[in-house]
Design a protein around this motif. Structure first.
Motif, PDB file in Angstrom:
ATOM      1  N   PRO A  72       0.830  -1.221   0.000  1.00 27.40           N
ATOM      2  CA  PRO A  72       0.000   0.000   0.000  1.00 27.40           C
ATOM      3  C   PRO A  72       0.859   1.263   0.000  1.00 27.40           C
ATOM      4  N   LEU A  73       0.356   2.298  -0.733  1.00 35.39           N
ATOM      5  CA  LEU A  73       1.020   3.595  -0.815  1.00 35.39           C
ATOM      6  C   LEU A  73       0.016   4.670  -0.406  1.00 35.39           C
ATOM      7  N   ALA A  74       0.420   5.602   0.430  1.00 42.13           N
ATOM      8  CA  ALA A  74      -0.431   6.730   0.840  1.00 42.13           C
ATOM      9  C   ALA A  74       0.427   7.967   0.985  1.00 42.13           C
ATOM     10  N   VAL A  75      -0.112   9.122   0.542  1.00 45.90           N
ATOM     11  CA  VAL A  75       0.590  10.395   0.652  1.00 45.90           C
ATOM     12  C   VAL A  75      -0.322  11.347   1.437  1.00 45.90           C
ATOM     13  N   ARG A  76       0.195  11.870   2.524  1.00 39.77           N
ATOM     14  CA  ARG A  76      -0.578  12.809   3.340  1.00 39.77           C
ATOM     15  C   ARG A  76      -0.273  14.229   2.879  1.00 39.77           C
ATOM     16  N   VAL A  77      -1.372  14.961   2.482  1.00 38.46           N
ATOM     17  CA  VAL A  77      -1.256  16.356   2.030  1.00 38.46           C
ATOM     18  C   VAL A  77      -1.891  17.219   3.121  1.00 38.46           C
ATOM     19  N   LEU A  78      -1.060  17.959   3.838  1.00 34.00           N
ATOM     20  CA  LEU A  78      -1.504  18.706   5.008  1.00 34.00           C
ATOM     21  C   LEU A  78      -1.447  20.213   4.731  1.00 34.00           C
ATOM     22  N   PRO A  79      -2.625  20.905   4.689  1.00 37.82           N
ATOM     23  CA  PRO A  79      -2.610  22.357   4.508  1.00 37.82           C
ATOM     24  C   PRO A  79      -2.103  23.050   5.778  1.00 37.82           C
ATOM     25  N   ALA A  80      -1.347  24.096   5.595  1.00 33.29           N
ATOM     26  CA  ALA A  80      -0.796  24.807   6.753  1.00 33.29           C
ATOM     27  C   ALA A  80      -1.847  25.676   7.422  1.00 33.29           C
ATOM     28  N   GLU A  81      -2.736  26.363   6.634  1.00 24.83           N
ATOM     29  CA  GLU A  81      -3.722  27.273   7.200  1.00 24.83           C
ATOM     30  C   GLU A  81      -4.959  26.516   7.672  1.00 24.83           C
ATOM     31  N   ARG A  82      -5.347  25.516   6.953  1.00 25.30           N
ATOM     32  CA  ARG A  82      -6.550  24.766   7.306  1.00 25.30           C
ATOM     33  C   ARG A  82      -6.176  23.271   7.457  1.00 25.30           C
ATOM     34  N   PRO A  83      -5.510  22.895   8.557  1.00 30.28           N
ATOM     35  CA  PRO A  83      -5.070  21.501   8.721  1.00 30.28           C
ATOM     36  C   PRO A  83      -6.227  20.525   8.795  1.00 30.28           C
ATOM     37  N   GLU A  84      -7.440  21.002   9.113  1.00 25.45           N
ATOM     38  CA  GLU A  84      -8.556  20.067   9.170  1.00 25.45           C
ATOM     39  C   GLU A  84      -8.953  19.577   7.781  1.00 25.45           C
ATOM     40  N   SER A  85      -8.433  20.221   6.754  1.00 30.57           N
ATOM     41  CA  SER A  85      -8.752  19.824   5.380  1.00 30.57           C
ATOM     42  C   SER A  85      -7.715  18.849   4.813  1.00 30.57           C
ATOM     43  N   VAL A  86      -6.964  18.127   5.669  1.00 29.19           N
ATOM     44  CA  VAL A  86      -5.932  17.182   5.216  1.00 29.19           C
ATOM     45  C   VAL A  86      -6.571  16.084   4.353  1.00 29.19           C
ATOM     46  N   VAL A  87      -5.859  15.674   3.325  1.00 28.71           N
ATOM     47  CA  VAL A  87      -6.306  14.565   2.474  1.00 28.71           C
ATOM     48  C   VAL A  87      -5.170  13.554   2.348  1.00 28.71           C
ATOM     49  N   VAL A  88      -5.554  12.280   2.144  1.00 25.79           N
ATOM     50  CA  VAL A  88      -4.545  11.198   2.031  1.00 25.79           C
ATOM     51  C   VAL A  88      -4.909  10.337   0.814  1.00 25.79           C
ATOM     52  N   PRO A  89      -4.435  10.696  -0.360  1.00 24.71           N
ATOM     53  CA  PRO A  89      -4.689   9.836  -1.526  1.00 24.71           C
ATOM     54  C   PRO A  89      -3.906   8.520  -1.395  1.00 24.71           C
ATOM     55  N   GLU A  90      -4.485   7.415  -1.844  1.00 27.36           N
ATOM     56  CA  GLU A  90      -3.878   6.080  -1.700  1.00 27.36           C
ATOM     57  C   GLU A  90      -3.727   5.412  -3.055  1.00 27.36           C
ATOM     58  N   SER A  91      -2.750   4.500  -3.091  1.00 31.62           N
ATOM     59  CA  SER A  91      -2.531   3.695  -4.288  1.00 31.62           C
ATOM     60  C   SER A  91      -1.799   2.414  -3.876  1.00 31.62           C
ATOM     61  N   THR A  92      -1.272   1.684  -4.824  1.00 32.45           N
ATOM     62  CA  THR A  92      -0.565   0.422  -4.567  1.00 32.45           C
ATOM     63  C   THR A  92       0.697   0.377  -5.406  1.00 32.45           C
ATOM     64  N   VAL A  93       1.786  -0.082  -4.788  1.00 29.62           N
ATOM     65  CA  VAL A  93       3.057  -0.299  -5.490  1.00 29.62           C
ATOM     66  C   VAL A  93       3.344  -1.799  -5.494  1.00 29.62           C
ATOM     67  N   THR A  94       3.614  -2.344  -6.653  1.00 29.54           N
ATOM     68  CA  THR A  94       3.937  -3.771  -6.781  1.00 29.54           C
ATOM     69  C   THR A  94       5.454  -3.926  -6.827  1.00 29.54           C
ATOM     70  N   VAL A  95       6.005  -4.653  -5.824  1.00 29.54           N
ATOM     71  CA  VAL A  95       7.452  -4.929  -5.774  1.00 29.54           C
ATOM     72  C   VAL A  95       7.698  -6.266  -6.457  1.00 29.54           C
ATOM     73  N   GLU A  96       8.536  -6.240  -7.469  1.00 25.28           N
ATOM     74  CA  GLU A  96       8.829  -7.464  -8.216  1.00 25.28           C
ATOM     75  C   GLU A  96       9.696  -8.409  -7.373  1.00 25.28           C
ATOM     76  N   PRO A  97       9.534  -9.718  -7.552  1.00 25.47           N
ATOM     77  CA  PRO A  97      10.362 -10.665  -6.793  1.00 25.47           C
ATOM     78  C   PRO A  97      11.773 -10.773  -7.373  1.00 25.47           C
ATOM     79  N   PHE A  98      12.711 -11.110  -6.522  1.00 24.80           N
ATOM     80  CA  PHE A  98      14.052 -11.472  -6.977  1.00 24.80           C
ATOM     81  C   PHE A  98      14.537 -12.641  -6.131  1.00 24.80           C
TER      82      PHE A  98
END
Length: 437
Positions: A72-98
């Motif tokens: 799982p991948l998530a990035v937290r975007v935190l506004p400085a003036e309005r921290p209550e408006s924080v958003v966390v978009p999510e995605s997935t990263v596939t790690v190849e085997p070795f």
């Protein structure tokens, strides 16, 4: 998004200010990807209604700690003036085997009569579980190689030890040692055959390199033992062919001579009268007087000044040859003694001492005659040691000949197996005679 361990991959994230004021946003990666993901720039300032694109870079290390599969991948975007408006978009990263296997053989070389035991250590350095199969190969059919177990499932980062037993097909009784080289192969999958070995030699990913090993097979009867046996056989032949006949002939001659002398002595004693040849009656003998001109006095009585009779004193002469053996056995780290006590009424005149250290033990041996310490010898400096005296050393009655052994390290006798304790043999020779009374 897909990324290979040890490599990099990138993607973008667009941040838009939908508010009505100028806003600064701080960006941070959260979740399992955070350790090896960066975002640039990590802070952006936007006017209302504008946007900016940031770059996410994924660089997972080539390590078993980064498991293969979806992360799982998530990035937290935190506004400085309005921290209550924080958003966390999510995605997935596939790690190849070795795949990466590490194997090690310990020790690389062993010696033995028929077989030896080795240890094979295998580690899965990849990021996905694997089934490891172990096989051995050797040019020819002189060795049998058996693994216990021959298959093992390893999780990422897991290690395991596998016992290897190497056994030759036949014993070597005589001659020189023979070295048998072999190889150990560790391969992934349910089977490890010749193809797996070829892949390992070719250096394909995931296959461990072949591990070289050697089994040095030693003969059961070493060369030096054959030389000793040949020398003993030669000595026996020389004894029976040369020495024994000469000793027997000398003994027979001495016995014949002694018998002849005894016969002649008996004849002489039988022909002479009891009183002597000149005085058959056993009376006074005929002699000259003090002046040499006339008949003398009694000359044959026991009290006569001129008498020839009388017996000698009871001195302690004579004696018999004697040889005594003292056997001392001592465990490692201890001190033991062996003694021979001279009987009452006897004196032991010692002329020869022989000490045998046939095992090659290490330590000290001390030889004492009564209260007198004769010598102290380091065991590791000899196998056989002898001492001889022209003037005998007298050991009086009730005194003891003592051999004291301090065992530091037991040696290895001709059998080839290290002994559990030290073992010394002391032989004392001389004349054992009666005390003068």
């Amino acid at each position: 998004m897909t990324v290979s361990p040890g490599g990099t991959a990138t993607t973008t994230l667009t941040v838009r200010n939908d508010g009505d004021i100028v806003e600064a946003y701080s960006l941070a990666v959260v979740g399992d990807c955070a350790a090896w993901t960066t975002v640039e720039p990590a802070r952006v300032s936007l006017y209302p209604g504008t946007s900016e694109t940031v770059t996410l870079t994924f660089a997972p290390p080539r390590s078993h700690e980064v498991r293969a599969g979806e992360t799982p991948l998530a990035v937290r975007v935190l506004p400085a003036e309005r921290p209550e408006s924080v958003v966390v978009p999510e995605s997935t990263v596939t790690v190849e085997p070795f795949h990466e296997l590490r194997a090690e053989l310990e020790p690389r070389r062993r010696r033995g009569w028929l077989g030896a035991r080795f240890r094979t250590a295998v580690q899965n350095r990849g990021n996905t579980p694997v089934d490891v199969a172990l096989t051995g190969r050797q040019d020819g059919e002189d060795l049998r190689l058996a693994f216990t177990p021959d298959k093992k499932r390893l999780e990422p980062g897991e290690s395991a030890e596998v016992a290897l037993k190497v056994r030759a097909r036949k014993l070597i009784w005589f001659g020189e040692p023979v070295t048998w080289p072999f190889e150990v192969l560790a391969a992934e999958g349910g089977e490890a055959d010749a193809e797996a070995g070829t892949a390992a030699e070719a250096g394909q990913p995931g296959e461990a390199e072949p591990l070289p090993g050697e089994f040095a097979q030693i003969p059961v009867l070493p060369k030096w033992l054959l030389i000793v046996l040949a020398a003993l056989l030669a000595l026996l032949l020389a004894w029976f062919a040369l020495v024994r006949p000469a000793v027997r002939s000398t003994a027979e001659q001495a016995g014949t001579k002694a018998a002849q002398e005894e016969t002649e002595r008996g004849k002489e004693q039988g022909s002479a009268p009891p009183g002597g040849a000149e005085n058959p009656a056993g009376g006074q003998g005929r002699g000259t007087g003090p002046d040499g001109t006339g008949p003398g006095g009694a000359g044959s009585g026991p009290d006569s000044p001129g008498g020839g009779g009388g017996t000698g004193g009871s001195g302690g002469g004579g004696g018999e040859q004697a040889s005594r053996t003292i056997d001392v056995q001592t465990r490692a780290g201890a001190t033991g003694e062996g003694t021979y006590k001279v009987p009452a009424g006897k004196v032991f005149r010692v002329t020869d001492v022989v000490v045998a250290n046939f095992q090659g033990d290490e330590g000290l041996v001390t030889i004492s005659f009564g209260e007198n310490k004769i010598t102290t010898i380091a065991l590791e400096t000899f196998r056989n040691q002898d001492y001889h005296w022209v003037t005998p050393i007298q050991v009086p009655e009730n005194a003891a000949v003592t051999a004291s052994v301090t065992c530091a390290k037991p040696g290895t006798p001709a059998t080839g197996t290290q002994a559990s304790g030290c073992h010394q043999v002391l032989n004392v020779s001389g004349v054992l005679s009666d005390l003068a009374r």
